[in-house]
Scaffold this active site. Structure first.
Site, mmCIF file in Angstrom:
data_model
loop_
_atom_site.group_PDB
_atom_site.id
_atom_site.type_symbol
_atom_site.label_atom_id
_atom_site.label_comp_id
_atom_site.label_asym_id
_atom_site.label_seq_id
_atom_site.Cartn_x
_atom_site.Cartn_y
_atom_site.Cartn_z
ATOM 1 N N HIS A 140 0.817 -1.217 0.000
ATOM 2 C CA HIS A 140 0.000 0.000 0.000
ATOM 3 C C HIS A 140 0.847 1.263 0.000
ATOM 4 O O HIS A 140 0.364 2.355 0.358
ATOM 5 C CB HIS A 140 -0.897 0.023 1.231
ATOM 6 C CG HIS A 140 -1.928 -1.049 1.280
ATOM 7 N ND1 HIS A 140 -3.210 -0.881 0.801
ATOM 8 C CD2 HIS A 140 -1.856 -2.318 1.736
ATOM 9 C CE1 HIS A 140 -3.895 -1.996 0.988
ATOM 10 N NE2 HIS A 140 -3.092 -2.879 1.555
ATOM 11 N N LYS A 197 -7.368 14.018 4.625
ATOM 12 C CA LYS A 197 -6.497 12.832 4.542
ATOM 13 C C LYS A 197 -5.451 12.990 5.637
ATOM 14 O O LYS A 197 -5.330 14.044 6.236
ATOM 15 C CB LYS A 197 -5.823 12.741 3.162
ATOM 16 C CG LYS A 197 -5.126 14.016 2.720
ATOM 17 C CD LYS A 197 -4.701 13.957 1.249
ATOM 18 C CE LYS A 197 -5.879 14.072 0.298
ATOM 19 N NZ LYS A 197 -5.734 13.130 -0.813
ATOM 20 N N ARG A 198 -4.675 11.967 5.886
ATOM 21 C CA ARG A 198 -3.611 12.097 6.883
ATOM 22 C C ARG A 198 -2.661 13.191 6.440
ATOM 23 O O ARG A 198 -2.481 13.450 5.253
ATOM 24 C CB ARG A 198 -2.879 10.762 7.043
ATOM 25 C CG ARG A 198 -3.631 9.713 7.823
ATOM 26 C CD ARG A 198 -3.815 10.091 9.257
ATOM 27 N NE ARG A 198 -2.564 10.164 9.990
ATOM 28 C CZ ARG A 198 -2.209 9.288 10.955
ATOM 29 N NH1 ARG A 198 -2.998 8.259 11.250
ATOM 30 N NH2 ARG A 198 -1.075 9.402 11.618
ATOM 31 N N LYS A 210 1.635 14.228 0.483
ATOM 32 C CA LYS A 210 0.251 14.537 0.083
ATOM 33 C C LYS A 210 0.110 16.038 -0.221
ATOM 34 O O LYS A 210 -0.833 16.468 -0.829
ATOM 35 C CB LYS A 210 -0.700 14.077 1.182
ATOM 36 C CG LYS A 210 -0.742 12.549 1.379
ATOM 37 C CD LYS A 210 -1.600 12.169 2.579
ATOM 38 C CE LYS A 210 -1.580 10.672 2.860
ATOM 39 N NZ LYS A 210 -2.434 9.870 1.966
ATOM 40 N N THR A 225 -8.162 6.723 -1.708
ATOM 41 C CA THR A 225 -9.540 6.220 -1.779
ATOM 42 C C THR A 225 -10.514 7.368 -1.525
ATOM 43 O O THR A 225 -11.640 7.362 -2.004
ATOM 44 C CB THR A 225 -9.751 5.092 -0.740
ATOM 45 O OG1 THR A 225 -9.178 5.503 0.502
ATOM 46 C CG2 THR A 225 -9.133 3.796 -1.198
ATOM 47 N N LYS A 249 -14.282 8.510 -3.252
ATOM 48 C CA LYS A 249 -15.490 8.854 -2.500
ATOM 49 C C LYS A 249 -16.026 10.223 -2.945
ATOM 50 O O LYS A 249 -17.227 10.405 -3.133
ATOM 51 C CB LYS A 249 -15.166 8.864 -0.995
ATOM 52 C CG LYS A 249 -14.791 7.505 -0.441
ATOM 53 C CD LYS A 249 -14.062 7.572 0.889
ATOM 54 C CE LYS A 249 -13.506 6.208 1.295
ATOM 55 N NZ LYS A 249 -12.574 6.285 2.458
#
Ligand code: 26W
Length: 834
Positions: free
Chosen positions: A378, A569-570, A575, A679, A683
């Site tokens: 992952h 998100k984290r 990111k 993910t 969504k």
């Protein structure tokens, strides 16, 4: 006396009519529900309705929903035992389940009846819904994916069990003090946990430490492991109801309990603390979830946790096989799916059981083990791939280290056989790393032992083959495959977005909930102005609902008529929350400097949600910066309320269920080649938000499906990133060359966001200027340009809505049901029974 050995005539025997008699479910009527609810409140809760607390009523409601699902669950367990079909054991150290009540009400088709039944008791079900504490037994993407997957496994009727750890404390609760993250323990079990069923009678004994010894047994060397200490693993079963298909699978989470309560002798000798030390030591194993989601700390307790649940799960599965089961046929009965490297210790554990406990010879055992495991990776961050020092592994699990050494020895012999004595290659492919410390590379062990290795998006799986495990992809080409992630449409559409769900059902019928490809049928509706109006009204209603939630929860509100721009998100540098911050600061600066009139700004609310791993200092600094930007921008009258930053604390599944349906714009802006899949991106698209993003992870597949016109693409693609990296990236030159960027960074560096104290955010500024590992500066101008395209597009609401509808219509592929079907076809080869 177990059912198996009593005469068939004995009621306890599995075939006795009484044992077979399906447990009657309560009547599926409002009255039936009321009766069951009051029964549970009075007899389980021990209170009358009038004397009951919200918690009493919530627990009674949960019990009532359980009662309706129980018959299906017991029937399913019996059938899975009887049918002996090949089943999936999903081994995951994390499950980010979210609240259970609503999900189980929808899955059982009881939502309306329950609402009405409680109303007749003068109870508003919304009050009880809000009372549930979500089980936060995961960090982020990996944990939530596991939760979506067990939901899809049940809805597709795949014989399967999710195995994991029942942490007493889940992911920490995040609060902000002066804009800085503060972690609070997550005592999620404090008010009781009605969704779990403990089975201490099925406890497994797990061993640790000690030493091994060999003996010669009729010419065969046998190894005995004499552990130093043991702990009990007690299973807690959770229902995983399929969607209105009468199926209920099981999630079995293990809790650590000391084998011997406490040492009375020591206690009586007065050393009370010592008397219970062994107990607390043992029970620490399942005490708390490790809050890291990228950089393993290599802590011994973490390895204890991993071995604890893996050993218990393997023993539990083997216990459920018929006593006379021929273990040579084990691959026909089970596939253990390894959710990242965290459960990979399962490989030497199964070998230990087959060889040491069941007396199988090594080669036969190895042939079996290689067919029983499959590994999903992952991540793309090298630092996220776990390695365990042989010193630690040898001390905690001496037998397992021996087994890993033998696996490696035989593997390297095969490598030599193929490539000759290429020492470089041998060293690079060895499961044992020699530097910087002799360690076991768990991803390598998984690649050698697993029948399949998959990434979680096309680009990720390609980079896995080319960058992360190239030597293994060359050596085992047939093992490497891809299964693009997915999300469950039950929670992230049917439950989270009832407005859109009603619209979809009206337009398409309700089959889409279990067959998301039917969303394709929505395409023509994008051309229908009345449907567009209805769709836009649903989005507006979701924004109002979000405001109610944010108001009650954090005293916040999305600006009226604002574009809702969401990044949840984290918190991780790859990111690139910092890129979003620079865009906000740049917009702010351009107005307060008078460069553009405030009226030129598209009214926008930027909503962040993000937890940082407690030890991740830079991530915590970025959280502080986001809050600092918010407190300046939100209160500066020159912005006229046209730009605001919201950062509700403690982002979790429950908050996501309110935020995602209300979003217009989904921020998926990681540096290309860093986000394995994502993910959240799926969504948002399924809930009618448009994506601004790089060609990273599953963004690529989202863009390919929704079309370039319905996706705001920007930034370098992975090969460009790789080239810039190799060529030597000098962020300060980008800073020098881009005036807009310079003004934004200078404003942060000036201390204007930190009460004039330049030192507060200096580390962020200097990191950006002199390191910028994730090339925030390099992608800045393209990002700002893309955001300008967003503003322009949003000005035409009808066109925006049309594009949003097309995003929904074309994203059925991202159902976790499709992912599970891919796992079945490409990896598990287990037949869905439905
Ligand atoms: C040992 C520390 C640790 C803990 C968790 C390292 C790595 C992890 C996880 C693998 C991190 C994670 O959650 N990865 C995310 O997995 C999602 C599901 O596949 C992907 O969609 C995300 O892109 C990926 O970051």
């Amino acid at each position: 006396m177990t059912p198996a050995d009593t005469a068939a005539t004995h009621p306890l025997h599995a075939t006795h009519p009484l044992a077979l008699a399906p447990v009657g479910a309560p009547p599926l009527t409002v009255d039936g529900f009321v009766a069951q609810f009051l029964h549970n409140l009075n007899y389980d809760g021990g209170v009358t309705l009038s004397a009951s607390s919200t918690n009493d009523r919530y627990l009674a409601l949960a019990c009532t929903v359980r009662d309706y699902l129980m018959a299906r669950w017991l029937e399913d367990q019996r059938a899975q035992l009887q049918h002996q079909a090949k089943s999936v054991c999903y081994l995951s150290a994390e499950y980010l389940l979210g609240r259970q009540l609503d999900n189980d009400l929808i899955a059982s088709g009881l939502a309306e009846i329950a609402t009405e039944a409680l109303a007749t008791c003068g109870i508003d079900i919304a009050e009880l819904r809000g009372h549930e504490i979500e089980p936060g037994l995961g960090n982020g993407g990996l944990g939530r994916l596991a939760a979506c997957f067990v939901d899809s496994l049940a809805t597709l009727g795949v014989p399967s069990t999710g195995y994991g750890i029942r942490y007493e404390y889940g992911i920490f609760r995040q609060t902000f003090e002066d804009g800085q993250q503060v972690e609070q323990p997550d005592a999620w079990l404090a008010l009781g946990s009605p969704w779990e069923f403990p089975h201490p009678e099925q406890a497994q004994t797990i061993s640790f430490g000690g030493a091994t010894s060999t003996s010669d047994d009729a010419g065969v060397t046998r190894t005995r492991w004499t552990p130093a200490w043991t702990v009990h693993a007690v299973p807690y079963n959770y229902m995983v109801p399929g969607f209105q298909n009468g199926r209920v699978n099981t999630l079995r989470l293990w809790s650590a309990v000391a084998t011997d309560a406490f040492d009375l002798r020591i206690f009586n000798a007065g050393d009370y603390e010592q008397a219970v030390r062994a107990q607390t030591f043992a029970e620490n194993i399942s005490k708390v979830l490790y809050p890291e989601d990228s950089t393993p700390q290599g802590k011994e307790l973490r390895l204890q946790q991993q071995y604890f649940f893996v050993a218990a799960s393997i023993a539990d599965f083997l216990d459920r096989l018929p006593a006379d089961f021929d273990l040579a046929r084990l691959p026909d009965r089970v596939i253990f799916q390894l959710n990242d490297t965290h459960p990979v210790i399962a490989v030497p554990e199964l070998m230990r059981v087959l060889v040491d406990e069941r007396g199988m010879d090594w080669d036969a055992a190895w042939a079996i083990a290689q067919q029983c495991f499959a590994y999903t990776c992952h991540t793309l961050l090298p630092e996220a791939l776990e390695v365990w020092p042989v010193e630690l592994l040898g001390r905690l699990l001496p037998r397992h280290l021996e087994i890993v050494y033998r696996i490696n020895e035989e593997f390297l012999a095969a490598v030599r056989a193929r490539y000759g004595d290429d020492e470089m290659r041998i060293r690079d492919m060895s499961i044992i790393a020699e530097f910087p410390e002799r360690s076991v590379r768990m991803a390598y062990l998984a690649a050698v032992a697993g029948s399949r290795v998959n990434g979680v998006a096309e680009l990720h799986s390609q980079l896995l083959r080319e960058r992360v495990l190239p030597a293994f992809a060359e050596f085992f080409p047939q093992k490497f495959t891809n299964v693009t992630n997915g999300v469950t449409p039950r929670r992230f559409l049917r439950l989270a977005n009832p407005g859109l769900s009603a619209l979809l059902t009206e337009a398409l019928g309700d089959g889409w909930v279990t067959d998301l490809d039917r969303l394709r049928g929505l395409e023509p509706f994008a051309e229908d102005p009345s449907f567009r109006a209805a769709f836009a009204e649903v989005k507006a209603a979701n924004k109002r609902r979000l405001n109610d939630v944010l108001q009650a929860r954090d005293g916040m509100a999305v600006g009226d008529g604002h574009l809702v721009d969401v990044m949840v998100k984290r918190l991780h540098e790859y990111k690139r929350q910092l890129l979003k911050v620079l865009h906000v600061v740049s917009s702010y600066e351009s107005v307060v400097s008078g460069r553009i009139p405030v009226s030129a700004l598209q009214p926008r609310t930027v909503l962040f949600g993000a937890k940082a791993a407690p030890g991740y200092t830079m991530a915590k600094r970025i959280i502080h910066l986001i809050n600092a930007v918010g407190s300046v921008v939100n209160t500066d009258p020159r912005l006229d309320g046209r730009l605001q930053v919201l950062f509700p604390p403690n982002y979790n599944v429950t908050l996501a269920e309110s935020v995602i349906p209300a979003a217009d714009l989904s921020e998926q802006i990681s540096l290309a080649g860093k986000e394995a899949s994502g993910t959240g991106n799926m969504k948002f698209a399924l809930n009618g938000a448009l994506t601004i993003g790089t060609d990273d992870g599953a963004n690529v597949e989202i863009r390919e499906l929704v079309g370039d016109d319905n996706f705001f693409l920007f930034g370098m693609a992975e090969p460009e990133v790789d080239r810039l990296d190799r060529a030597g990236y000098r962020p300060s030159e980008v800073y020098q060359a881009d005036a807009e960027l310079r003004r934004a960074i200078d404003l942060i560096a000036s201390g204007a966001l930190s009460g004039g104290d330049r030192s507060v955010f200096e580390p962020i500024v200097s990191n950006l200027l002199y390191e910028d590992r994730f090339m925030v500066l390099a992608d800045f101008s393209a990002y700002v340009a893309a955001q300008a395209r967003v503003d322009a597009a949003y000005a035409d609401q009808d066109a925006w809505t049309r594009s949003a509808i097309l995003n929904v219509a074309r994203c059925g592929f991202f159902s976790s049901d499709r992912s599970i079907r891919d796992y079945i076809d490409r990896i598990w080869h287990t037949p869905p029974t439905l």
